[in-house]
Design an enzyme around this catalytic site. Structure first.
Site, mmCIF file in Angstrom:
data_model
loop_
_atom_site.group_PDB
_atom_site.id
_atom_site.type_symbol
_atom_site.label_atom_id
_atom_site.label_comp_id
_atom_site.label_asym_id
_atom_site.label_seq_id
_atom_site.Cartn_x
_atom_site.Cartn_y
_atom_site.Cartn_z
ATOM 1 N N GLU A 137 0.806 -1.228 0.000
ATOM 2 C CA GLU A 137 0.000 0.000 0.000
ATOM 3 C C GLU A 137 0.842 1.283 0.000
ATOM 4 O O GLU A 137 0.805 2.071 0.959
ATOM 5 C CB GLU A 137 -1.007 -0.038 1.160
ATOM 6 C CG GLU A 137 -1.854 -1.311 1.083
ATOM 7 C CD GLU A 137 -3.189 -1.264 1.807
ATOM 8 O OE1 GLU A 137 -3.355 -0.445 2.721
ATOM 9 O OE2 GLU A 137 -4.076 -2.064 1.432
ATOM 10 N N GLU A 161 -4.423 -8.909 -1.387
ATOM 11 C CA GLU A 161 -4.947 -8.739 -0.024
ATOM 12 C C GLU A 161 -6.412 -8.359 -0.039
ATOM 13 O O GLU A 161 -6.844 -7.528 -0.853
ATOM 14 C CB GLU A 161 -4.159 -7.662 0.742
ATOM 15 C CG GLU A 161 -4.429 -7.714 2.248
ATOM 16 C CD GLU A 161 -3.813 -6.543 3.014
ATOM 17 O OE1 GLU A 161 -2.586 -6.340 2.893
ATOM 18 O OE2 GLU A 161 -4.565 -5.845 3.711
#
Ligand SMILES: *[C@@H]1O[C@H](CO)[C@@H](O)[C@H](O)[C@H]1NC(C)=O
Ligand SMILES: *[C@@H]1O[C@H](CO)[C@@H](O)[C@H](O)[C@H]1NC(C)=O
Ligand SMILES: *[C@@H]1O[C@H](CO)[C@@H](O)[C@H](O)[C@H]1NC(C)=O
Ligand SMILES: *[C@@H]1O[C@H](CO)[C@@H](O)[C@H](O)[C@H]1NC(C)=O
Length: 469
Positions: free
Chosen positions: A221, A319
């Protein structure tokens, strides 16, 4: 056997293959006890029964599947380590034998789903990483035993990849692992060099533990300055680091390890990937794939767009989880998994990797109390293990769409509000997963080679149909 008996058997054989081919059905359905439950076979007929038809064709094939899986987080391992061996083996067999998990993710250094922050070299200015050692972190007592036990069941054809949430504090421009400035790394060539070397040393250290590493993502991220372990990079900064430091280091030390960029939400997957793959050819030459997460919504069109512009790079969903609040017990959590996985697969994803493999009943541990759901949740007081709807929805897909399966075509005629994906496995079996999230049943014929197999799919259910071609 005489001649006529042989002829008779030959005819039976011929007819059984041409006109009454059997379709196996496995189903998970909300208002029933069906949880990955084999149902009565259905068979192909010459005439259709329903007004709606799902027509399957393997005339054209699309992407080859790498596999499905989940993450070996410290939180998962802490929960798993608290069980006795019988229960530990039960969970691993469910995931790696029953559900056929063949992909896994592990955090490089700590992440939010850890009991506390750690890295493997805590000496500021140790640019040569002389003090790098797994002994400086938690993994030897947490995730590594769980990964080793999983690999015993999954076998050697396993794709394990690592993702860092944060470098050691002393490489960060905010001086700590939690949170991030933009950019997150200290902008100093000796830091860039040390961080690239760190990936290499981490891979070597895992290999020394007999855990082969298949791939890495450059940063979990990179657009999110999370309150937990984080490190922001713009696409250009990620490209700089890859082109000048990480790419050459990996090529020299671990050329077989796949490198994935991005590893963040689907809202920006095309924008970020195209900055690197389209404009930074110095970095793109080191890239194998594009990793993405589900937290900004389904946005399948963005995944598709990456494939359409950059078909040489694989796409992997790395994810997803349901949080916070709902700890994954609701049926809708399972349907959310099913909808996202099928949509990603239809948008060229080669696999789908869940987040924590198991959590406690609170949805942790998490060192910032950011609790979430997981397909497997464990009451550590009673040692009860709960398999959530997401476990079964995942299983309806991962158990059957084995690695090296090829996606094939389907079309729907008639009014049918369903999600679906269809594949041909390496053993030439046709596998079709159909999900009905409506409040009422739907019915359809599955058509293949001009023959029709009828089925009624209950409300809020998912079924997998498979037959030998
Ligand atoms: C098919 O459609 C016809 C006409 O709308 C309807 O009468 C019939 O019940 C439908 N059959 C099924 C199996 O839904
Ligand atoms: C493992 O733990 C479960 C739950 O507490 C218990 O029922 C079982 O007997 C234990 N098995 C062994 C071999 O200790
Ligand atoms: C270097 O790492 C070792 C473990 O390999 C550790 O015992 C030692 O304390 C570290 N050195 C320093 C100065 O922190
Ligand atoms: C866990 O098990 C204990 C003992 O049976 C029980 O008292 C408790 O309510 C359970 N916790 C949850 C969240 O279900």
């Amino acid at each position: 056997m005489n001649r006529s008996q042989i002829l008779f058997l030959t005819l039976i054989f011929f007819f059984s293959f041409s006109f009454s081919q059997v379709v196996h059905v496995v189903q998970t359905a909300k208002n029933t006890g069906d949880r990955l439950t084999p149902k009565a076979d259905i068979s192909f007929q010459t005439k259709k029964t329903s007004n709606t038809t799902i027509t399957i064709s393997d005339a054209k094939t699309y992407q080859k599947i790498y596999g499905f899986g989940g993450a070996f987080t410290e939180a998962a391992a802490v929960n798993w380590n608290q069980l006795n061996e019988t229960l530990q083996q039960q969970i691993l067999r469910e995931y790696f034998s029953n559900l056929n998990y063949r992909v896994g993710r592990v955090h490089i250094n700590s992440c939010d789903f850890c009991e506390s922050s750690y890295s493997f070299d805590n000496i500021p200015g140790d640019y040569e990483l002389t003090n790098f050692s797994l002994k400086n972190g938690h993994d030897l007592h947490t995730v590594i035993p769980m990964i080793k036990a999983a690999l015993q069941i999954a076998g050697p054809d396993f794709r394990l990849f690592g993702s860092p949430w944060s470098p050691p504090f002393w490489m960060k421009s905010n001086g700590q692992m939690d949170g991030s400035n933009r950019p997150g790394l200290i902008q100093d060539p000796s830091v860039f060099r040390a961080w690239a070397l760190y990936f290499s040393k981490w891979i070597s250290a895992y290999k020394a533990e007999d855990i082969p590493i298949w791939g890495i993502t450059i940063q979990n991220e990179p657009e999110f300055a999370a309150p937990w372990e984080a490190c922001c990079y713009t696409a250009d900064q990620e490209a700089d680091f890859l082109a000048q430091y990480l790419g050459p280091q990996m090529k020299q030390d671990h050329p077989e390890v796949k490198i994935m960029i991005y590893d963040h939400n689907k809202d920006d997957v095309y924008a970020y990937a195209s900055e690197i793959l389209g404009k930074r050819l110095d970095a793109a030459r080191y890239v194998d794939g594009v990793a993405f997460h589900w937290y900004s919504g389904p946005q399948f069109e963005n995944v598709l767009e990456v494939h359409e512009h950059y078909p040489d790079y694989f796409l992997l969903a790395t994810e997803a989880c349901v949080c916070p609040g709902d700890q994954g017990f609701l049926w809708e959590s399972g349907e959310k998994y099913g909808y996202d996985i099928l949509g990603d697969l239809n948008s060229w994803a080669v696999g789908w990797v869940d987040w924590n493999m198991c959590l406690d009943m609170q949805g942790g541990p998490n060192h910032l109390q950011g609790y979430c759901g997981s397909p497997v949740m464990i009451n550590q007081t009673s040692k009860n293990i709960f398999y959530n709807p997401s476990f079964y929805y995942m299983g309806q897909i991962s158990k059957f769409i084995l690695p090296d399966s090829l996606r094939i075509d389907y079309s729907i005629s008639g009014d049918l509000d369903i999600s679906l994906a269809t594949f041909k496995t390496p053993s030439n079996s046709i596998v079709t997963v159909v999900m009905n999230s409506n409040d009422s049943p739907v019915d359809f014929d599955i058509e293949f080679n001009g023959k029709f197999a009828y089925y009624e799919l209950p409300e809020h259910s998912i079924a997998t149909f498979y037959f030998d071609k």
